[in-house]
Design an enzyme around this catalytic site. Sequence first.
Site, PDB file in Angstrom:
ATOM      1  N   ALA A   1       5.843   8.092 -16.244  1.00 40.51           N
ATOM      2  CA  ALA A   1       5.345   6.853 -17.118  1.00 40.51           C
ATOM      3  C   ALA A   1       4.801   5.659 -16.036  1.00 40.51           C
ATOM      4  CB  ALA A   1       6.987   6.824 -18.087  1.00 40.51           C
TER       5      ALA A   1
ATOM      6  N   GLY B   1       4.489   3.825 -12.200  1.00 45.02           N
ATOM      7  CA  GLY B   1       5.129   3.691 -10.824  1.00 45.02           C
ATOM      8  C   GLY B   1       4.548   4.558  -9.776  1.00 45.02           C
TER       9      GLY B   1
ATOM     10  N   GLY C   1       4.727   7.777  -9.648  1.00 44.65           N
ATOM     11  CA  GLY C   1       4.825   8.805 -10.911  1.00 44.65           C
ATOM     12  C   GLY C   1       3.576   9.450 -11.771  1.00 44.65           C
TER      13      GLY C   1
ATOM     14  N   ASP D   1      15.462  12.360 -20.464  1.00 47.12           N
ATOM     15  CA  ASP D   1      16.538  11.677 -18.890  1.00 47.12           C
ATOM     16  C   ASP D   1      16.703  13.036 -18.156  1.00 47.12           C
ATOM     17  OD1 ASP D   1      18.908  10.786 -17.707  1.00 47.12           O
ATOM     18  OD2 ASP D   1      19.640   9.599 -19.708  1.00 47.12           O
TER      19      ASP D   1
ATOM     20  N   TYR E   1      22.455   5.264  -1.710  1.00 49.07           N
ATOM     21  CA  TYR E   1      20.610   5.598  -1.840  1.00 49.07           C
ATOM     22  C   TYR E   1      20.402   6.655  -0.973  1.00 49.07           C
ATOM     23  CZ  TYR E   1      15.994   5.549  -2.484  1.00 49.07           C
ATOM     24  OH  TYR E   1      14.221   5.891  -3.071  1.00 49.07           O
ATOM     25  N   CYS E   2      21.040   6.127   0.818  1.00 52.60           N
ATOM     26  CA  CYS E   2      20.420   7.054   1.931  1.00 52.60           C
ATOM     27  C   CYS E   2      21.088   8.876   1.355  1.00 52.60           C
ATOM     28  CB  CYS E   2      20.460   5.987   2.548  1.00 52.60           C
ATOM     29  SG  CYS E   2      19.843   5.122   2.828  1.00 52.60           S
TER      30      CYS E   2
ATOM     31  N   LYS F   1      18.948  10.506  -2.167  1.00 51.22           N
ATOM     32  CA  LYS F   1      17.482  11.037  -0.863  1.00 51.22           C
ATOM     33  C   LYS F   1      18.108  12.188   0.399  1.00 51.22           C
ATOM     34  CE  LYS F   1      14.698   8.698  -3.004  1.00 51.22           C
ATOM     35  NZ  LYS F   1      14.145   9.658  -4.654  1.00 51.22           N
TER      36      LYS F   1
ATOM     37  N   THR G   1       6.106  -1.195  -5.862  1.00 53.59           N
ATOM     38  CA  THR G   1       6.359  -0.518  -6.999  1.00 53.59           C
ATOM     39  C   THR G   1       7.386  -1.393  -7.767  1.00 53.59           C
ATOM     40  OG1 THR G   1       8.905   1.505  -7.127  1.00 53.59           O
ATOM     41  CG2 THR G   1       5.735   1.957  -6.772  1.00 53.59           C
TER      42      THR G   1
HETATM   43  N1  LIG Z   1       8.364   2.606  -4.243  1.00 49.61           N
HETATM   44  C1  LIG Z   1       8.895   2.968  -2.799  1.00 49.61           C
HETATM   45  O1  LIG Z   1       8.839   2.403  -1.713  1.00 49.61           O
HETATM   46  C2  LIG Z   1       9.411   4.217  -3.070  1.00 49.61           C
HETATM   47  C3  LIG Z   1       9.662   4.895  -1.395  1.00 49.61           C
HETATM   48  C4  LIG Z   1      10.527   5.729  -1.335  1.00 49.61           C
HETATM   49  C5  LIG Z   1      10.837   6.952  -2.440  1.00 49.61           C
HETATM   50  N2  LIG Z   1      10.571   6.647  -3.531  1.00 49.61           N
HETATM   51  C6  LIG Z   1      11.000   7.456  -4.285  1.00 49.61           C
HETATM   52  O2  LIG Z   1       9.600   7.675  -5.261  1.00 49.61           O
HETATM   53  C7  LIG Z   1      10.527   7.572  -6.836  1.00 49.61           C
HETATM   54  C8  LIG Z   1       9.532   7.339  -7.697  1.00 49.61           C
HETATM   55  O3  LIG Z   1       9.640   5.788  -7.857  1.00 49.61           O
HETATM   56  P1  LIG Z   1       9.271   4.237  -7.972  1.00 49.61           P
HETATM   57  O4  LIG Z   1       9.100   3.668  -6.927  1.00 49.61           O
HETATM   58  O5  LIG Z   1       7.666   5.044  -8.722  1.00 49.61           O
HETATM   59  O6  LIG Z   1       9.628   3.558  -8.890  1.00 49.61           O
HETATM   60  P2  LIG Z   1       9.665   2.949 -10.498  1.00 49.61           P
HETATM   61  O7  LIG Z   1      10.882   2.076 -10.823  1.00 49.61           O
HETATM   62  O8  LIG Z   1       8.474   2.339 -10.291  1.00 49.61           O
HETATM   63  O9  LIG Z   1      10.074   3.154 -11.358  1.00 49.61           O
HETATM   64  C9  LIG Z   1      10.647   4.551 -11.882  1.00 49.61           C
HETATM   65  C10 LIG Z   1      10.368   6.111 -13.193  1.00 49.61           C
HETATM   66  O10 LIG Z   1      11.181   6.328 -13.696  1.00 49.61           O
HETATM   67  C11 LIG Z   1      11.664   6.508 -14.492  1.00 49.61           C
HETATM   68  N3  LIG Z   1      12.511   6.911 -15.273  1.00 49.61           N
HETATM   69  C12 LIG Z   1      14.129   6.660 -14.496  1.00 49.61           C
HETATM   70  N4  LIG Z   1      15.360   6.702 -14.945  1.00 49.61           N
HETATM   71  C13 LIG Z   1      14.916   7.806 -15.371  1.00 49.61           C
HETATM   72  C14 LIG Z   1      15.750   9.075 -15.816  1.00 49.61           C
HETATM   73  N5  LIG Z   1      17.245   9.533 -15.572  1.00 49.61           N
HETATM   74  N6  LIG Z   1      15.113  10.044 -16.953  1.00 49.61           N
HETATM   75  C15 LIG Z   1      13.459  10.253 -15.916  1.00 49.61           C
HETATM   76  N7  LIG Z   1      12.855   9.018 -16.007  1.00 49.61           N
HETATM   77  C16 LIG Z   1      13.995   8.140 -15.624  1.00 49.61           C
HETATM   78  C17 LIG Z   1      11.906   5.128 -15.275  1.00 49.61           C
HETATM   79  O11 LIG Z   1      11.149   4.994 -16.474  1.00 49.61           O
HETATM   80  C18 LIG Z   1      10.207   4.749 -14.954  1.00 49.61           C
HETATM   81  O12 LIG Z   1       9.012   5.011 -14.836  1.00 49.61           O
HETATM   82  C19 LIG Z   1      11.771   7.634  -6.992  1.00 49.61           C
HETATM   83  O13 LIG Z   1      12.387   8.764  -6.716  1.00 49.61           O
HETATM   84  C20 LIG Z   1      11.671   7.118  -5.773  1.00 49.61           C
HETATM   85  O14 LIG Z   1      13.117   6.738  -4.881  1.00 49.61           O
HETATM   86  C21 LIG Z   1       9.916   5.157  -3.731  1.00 49.61           C
END
Ligand SMILES: NC(=O)c1ccc[n+]([C@@H]2O[C@H](COP(=O)([O-])OP(=O)(O)OC[C@H]3O[C@@H](n4cnc5c(N)ncnc54)[C@H](O)[C@@H]3O)[C@@H](O)[C@H]2O)c1
Length: 264
Positions: free
Chosen positions: A16, A18, A20, A67, A155-156, A159, A192
Amino acid sequence: MVLDLVGKIGLITGGASGIGLRYAKQLLRNGVKAVTLADLNPDFAKTGLAEIEKEFGSNRAVFVKTDVTDIQQFENAFKKTVEIFKHVDILINNAGILNDKIWEKEIAINVNGTIHGILLGLENYLLKYQQGPEAVIVNISSIAGVGAFPNTPIYCGTKAAVIALTRSWGDPYHYERTKVRVIAICPGVTMTPLITDISGRNLGDVYENWLQSNIDTLSPQEPEHVAEEVVKLVHSSPNGTVWVIEGGQPSYQYIVPERETMPK
Ligand SMILES: NC(=O)c1ccc[n+]([C@@H]2O[C@H](COP(=O)([O-])OP(=O)(O)OC[C@H]3O[C@@H](n4cnc5c(N)ncnc54)[C@H](O)[C@@H]3O)[C@@H](O)[C@H]2O)c1
């Protein structure tokens, strides 16, 4: 291994907002017929769905409040997807948080959530409802899964687990019986709220100090770039492979050394 994206159906957890939401839009731009945004947050979904409708027209996306830590809610997202769109071909296990302060929840979302998605997708819904010769699961890891980041060790760990899950479920043994390709993506720092709100989401001052001393050395990229690279990999990439996308550069394969090749 190639998936023709035209007419396919995708399900994106955390879709919804970020990165995603960018995956959802980029899949639709590349011929995917419709996507399910399986996310916790209805407010984000309202905005996300409106943006999708504006760019692609109606009936191209649905939101199912999910969730990912609750396997019944996750299954409901799959059920609704096949009820509405008849098929499901692509799962992006993207939902994740970065917050070692609430590390049990972090593990539940990042690791258990990904396992729920693989179990439901590979053993059931993608297996039964894929339209073409194969389906794809994309598991979102991070450069934090392959490198050391002292500010958020937990967190590491979550992942790194995503990579291990991908490599074992991405073994030819599973592909031959399921025709579900499984890959992992390791984005670098991407702009994000996960990054812009990172301060304080750790185990305390000594962890925060590392962050404050090193944050300027990290080279940020835009979420749209990650989505563009990921959709290319959804289209074609070998099963069980792991890809890094960082600094706005093209993706490159992260090759895990075989232990047999280690000096003895
Ligand atoms: N942003 C970065 O720098 C980065 C880097 C490497 C990996 N990631 C990974 O990419 C993915 C997305 O990250 P992002 O930066 O878009 O984060 P974000 O915080 O912008 O968005 C996360 C989304 O996940 C949803 N969410 C959270 N908990 C949830 C749950 N329990 N069930 C369903 N939805 C849930 C939130 O509502 C939100 O829409 C994550 O797995 C993150 O670890 C992000």
